[in-house]
Design a protein around this motif. Sequence first.
Motif, PDB file in Angstrom:
ATOM      1  N   MET A   1      52.065  49.168  89.583  1.00 28.07           N
ATOM      2  CA  MET A   1      53.378  49.672  89.930  1.00 28.07           C
ATOM      3  C   MET A   1      53.781  50.678  88.861  1.00 28.07           C
ATOM      4  N   SER A   2      54.122  51.841  89.297  1.00 22.56           N
ATOM      5  CA  SER A   2      54.408  52.886  88.328  1.00 22.56           C
ATOM      6  C   SER A   2      55.872  52.923  87.895  1.00 22.56           C
ATOM      7  N   GLN A   3      56.770  53.083  88.821  1.00 22.39           N
ATOM      8  CA  GLN A   3      58.175  53.250  88.473  1.00 22.39           C
ATOM      9  C   GLN A   3      59.034  52.294  89.287  1.00 22.39           C
ATOM     10  N   LEU A   4      59.927  51.609  88.607  1.00 18.85           N
ATOM     11  CA  LEU A   4      60.823  50.679  89.293  1.00 18.85           C
ATOM     12  C   LEU A   4      62.033  51.418  89.846  1.00 18.85           C
TER      13      LEU A   4
ATOM     14  N   TRP B   1      55.012  43.890  94.976  1.00 20.00           N
ATOM     15  CA  TRP B   1      55.216  44.968  94.004  1.00 20.00           C
ATOM     16  C   TRP B   1      54.061  45.084  93.023  1.00 20.00           C
ATOM     17  N   PHE B   2      53.514  43.946  92.602  1.00 14.69           N
ATOM     18  CA  PHE B   2      52.492  43.947  91.561  1.00 14.69           C
ATOM     19  C   PHE B   2      51.126  43.554  92.105  1.00 14.69           C
ATOM     20  N   LYS B   3      50.851  43.884  93.358  1.00 18.62           N
ATOM     21  CA  LYS B   3      49.618  43.433  94.000  1.00 18.62           C
ATOM     22  C   LYS B   3      48.360  43.921  93.288  1.00 18.62           C
ATOM     23  N   ASP B   4      48.429  45.007  92.557  1.00 17.28           N
ATOM     24  CA  ASP B   4      47.257  45.528  91.853  1.00 17.28           C
ATOM     25  C   ASP B   4      47.168  45.034  90.412  1.00 17.28           C
TER      26      ASP B   4
END
Length: 127
Positions: free
Chosen positions: A1-4, A65-68
């Motif tokens: 996830m890059s940007q919240l 959101w954090f699947k990777d």
Amino acid sequence: MSQLTDAQHSMLQEYKQLLSGISEGFEYLENNLSIEAPPQAQQVFEDVLLAFQQLCDSNDRLVEWFKDDAPSKLLLDDFHDIVKLLEKWSTFGTNQEKRDLLVKEVIPVYESWRSQMQSFLDSYIAH
């Protein structure tokens, strides 16, 4: 996830607050759950369970959101282990047995998990 997004950032902040609130609830129960426990002890336990339900609901979003992010998957899996420990609560008849469950099993596992989860979340919301 890059940007919240702002909404995601807020949700993660609330998640962290729930983690701290659960710790406070466990501390109260550890200090007050005895043979003659105050009536508030049952309410605090129910509040802790409600907070766990809120975490569980939020975890579904975190998985997406954090699947990777492999560590997040492990942390979220560990959450279910804590829930399984808490399920033992209803099998005990006395407050002392319930307190022993919390002090010897639930709280140490929860606090370790909480610390790891807060560190993980901080890496995303501390920017």
